[in-house]
Design an enzyme around this catalytic site. Sequence first.
Site, PDB file in Angstrom:
ATOM      1  N   HIS A  16     101.712  -8.377  90.818  1.00  0.00           N
ATOM      2  CA  HIS A  16     103.001  -7.725  91.047  1.00  0.00           C
ATOM      3  C   HIS A  16     104.140  -8.712  90.815  1.00  0.00           C
ATOM      4  O   HIS A  16     103.929  -9.885  90.497  1.00  0.00           O
ATOM      5  CB  HIS A  16     103.082  -7.088  92.445  1.00  0.00           C
ATOM      6  CG  HIS A  16     103.381  -8.036  93.559  1.00  0.00           C
ATOM      7  ND1 HIS A  16     104.008  -7.653  94.710  1.00  0.00           N
ATOM      8  CD2 HIS A  16     103.141  -9.356  93.699  1.00  0.00           C
ATOM      9  CE1 HIS A  16     104.137  -8.690  95.519  1.00  0.00           C
ATOM     10  NE2 HIS A  16     103.621  -9.736  94.937  1.00  0.00           N
ATOM     11  N   CYS A  35     107.124 -14.771  94.807  1.00  0.00           N
ATOM     12  CA  CYS A  35     106.804 -13.395  94.423  1.00  0.00           C
ATOM     13  C   CYS A  35     107.789 -12.833  93.399  1.00  0.00           C
ATOM     14  O   CYS A  35     107.612 -11.726  92.903  1.00  0.00           O
ATOM     15  CB  CYS A  35     106.737 -12.487  95.657  1.00  0.00           C
ATOM     16  SG  CYS A  35     105.138 -12.571  96.492  1.00  0.00           S
ATOM     17  N   HIS A  41     102.300 -12.527  89.073  1.00  0.00           N
ATOM     18  CA  HIS A  41     101.307 -13.333  89.804  1.00  0.00           C
ATOM     19  C   HIS A  41     100.450 -12.337  90.562  1.00  0.00           C
ATOM     20  O   HIS A  41     100.790 -11.157  90.681  1.00  0.00           O
ATOM     21  CB  HIS A  41     101.992 -14.302  90.778  1.00  0.00           C
ATOM     22  CG  HIS A  41     102.700 -13.578  91.867  1.00  0.00           C
ATOM     23  ND1 HIS A  41     103.939 -13.028  91.711  1.00  0.00           N
ATOM     24  CD2 HIS A  41     102.313 -13.246  93.123  1.00  0.00           C
ATOM     25  CE1 HIS A  41     104.299 -12.406  92.811  1.00  0.00           C
ATOM     26  NE2 HIS A  41     103.325 -12.511  93.686  1.00  0.00           N
ATOM     27  N   HIS A  43      97.586 -11.338  93.947  1.00  0.00           N
ATOM     28  CA  HIS A  43      97.098 -11.601  95.300  1.00  0.00           C
ATOM     29  C   HIS A  43      95.721 -10.978  95.453  1.00  0.00           C
ATOM     30  O   HIS A  43      95.430  -9.962  94.830  1.00  0.00           O
ATOM     31  CB  HIS A  43      98.006 -10.963  96.354  1.00  0.00           C
ATOM     32  CG  HIS A  43      99.387 -11.519  96.393  1.00  0.00           C
ATOM     33  ND1 HIS A  43      99.699 -12.703  97.022  1.00  0.00           N
ATOM     34  CD2 HIS A  43     100.552 -11.056  95.881  1.00  0.00           C
ATOM     35  CE1 HIS A  43     100.994 -12.936  96.899  1.00  0.00           C
ATOM     36  NE2 HIS A  43     101.541 -11.957  96.201  1.00  0.00           N
ATOM     37  N   ASP A  81      92.827  -1.927  91.669  1.00  0.00           N
ATOM     38  CA  ASP A  81      92.073  -3.180  91.526  1.00  0.00           C
ATOM     39  C   ASP A  81      92.150  -3.705  90.093  1.00  0.00           C
ATOM     40  O   ASP A  81      91.916  -2.952  89.144  1.00  0.00           O
ATOM     41  CB  ASP A  81      90.614  -2.948  91.934  1.00  0.00           C
ATOM     42  CG  ASP A  81      89.826  -4.250  92.007  1.00  0.00           C
ATOM     43  OD1 ASP A  81      90.399  -5.270  92.416  1.00  0.00           O
ATOM     44  OD2 ASP A  81      88.628  -4.224  91.664  1.00  0.00           O
ATOM     45  N   HIS A  82      92.492  -4.978  89.965  1.00  0.00           N
ATOM     46  CA  HIS A  82      92.665  -5.621  88.651  1.00  0.00           C
ATOM     47  C   HIS A  82      93.787  -4.985  87.837  1.00  0.00           C
ATOM     48  O   HIS A  82      93.755  -4.990  86.601  1.00  0.00           O
ATOM     49  CB  HIS A  82      91.358  -5.623  87.837  1.00  0.00           C
ATOM     50  CG  HIS A  82      90.352  -6.601  88.339  1.00  0.00           C
ATOM     51  ND1 HIS A  82      89.706  -6.437  89.546  1.00  0.00           N
ATOM     52  CD2 HIS A  82      89.884  -7.761  87.819  1.00  0.00           C
ATOM     53  CE1 HIS A  82      88.881  -7.462  89.737  1.00  0.00           C
ATOM     54  NE2 HIS A  82      88.973  -8.286  88.713  1.00  0.00           N
ATOM     55  N   GLU A 128      98.160  -9.622 102.565  1.00  0.00           N
ATOM     56  CA  GLU A 128      98.547 -10.088 101.231  1.00  0.00           C
ATOM     57  C   GLU A 128      98.153 -11.552 101.022  1.00  0.00           C
ATOM     58  O   GLU A 128      97.661 -11.928  99.963  1.00  0.00           O
ATOM     59  CB  GLU A 128     100.051  -9.921 101.042  1.00  0.00           C
ATOM     60  CG  GLU A 128     100.512 -10.255  99.629  1.00  0.00           C
ATOM     61  CD  GLU A 128     102.030 -10.371  99.536  1.00  0.00           C
ATOM     62  OE1 GLU A 128     102.601  -9.737  98.646  1.00  0.00           O
ATOM     63  OE2 GLU A 128     102.623 -11.091 100.354  1.00  0.00           O
TER      64      GLU A 128
HETATM   65 NI    NI Z   1     103.500 -11.716  95.659  1.00  0.00          NI
END
Ligand code: NI
Length: 143
Positions: A16, A35, A41, A43, A81-82, A128
């Site tokens: 995100h 972020c 990037h 998580h 996911d992914h 997170e």
């Molecule tokens: Ni982030």
Amino acid sequence: MKAIYITRRETFNAAHRLRREDWSDAKNDDVFGKCSNKNWHGHNFELFVTVKGAPSQETGFVMNLKELGTIIKSSVIEKIDHKNINLDVDFMKGIMSSTENLAIGIWDEIKELIDAKGGELVKIKLIETENNFVEYFGGKEPF
Ligand code: NI
């Protein structure tokens, strides 16, 4: 009713970016920190879904946790996911991809499906990072 709370854990990883294009790089960095990285990037998220109910006379279960797992996987994990939360996830389109908003989005995706199985969704906990997590109780005050 002897109410008891059961929780299913699922995990996913996703990319995100928290960034406002109407803000300068400096302001984005200041408010969103790492972020806000322009080039995304990821998580490794941990999701805990808590359901309230009374144990069934027949099974002793509030709800079959395997069934709860299937609902979470098909409505949330498979979509996210992914993936890139900002770009790929239908229920996050046009919404800032904060952990808060993601927890609310996940609640809205699974609430009715869980309630249809006789449980009552009461809490989404979304971790997170090691140090940051959010909890959502459907907009109600839990305490
Ligand atoms: Ni982030």
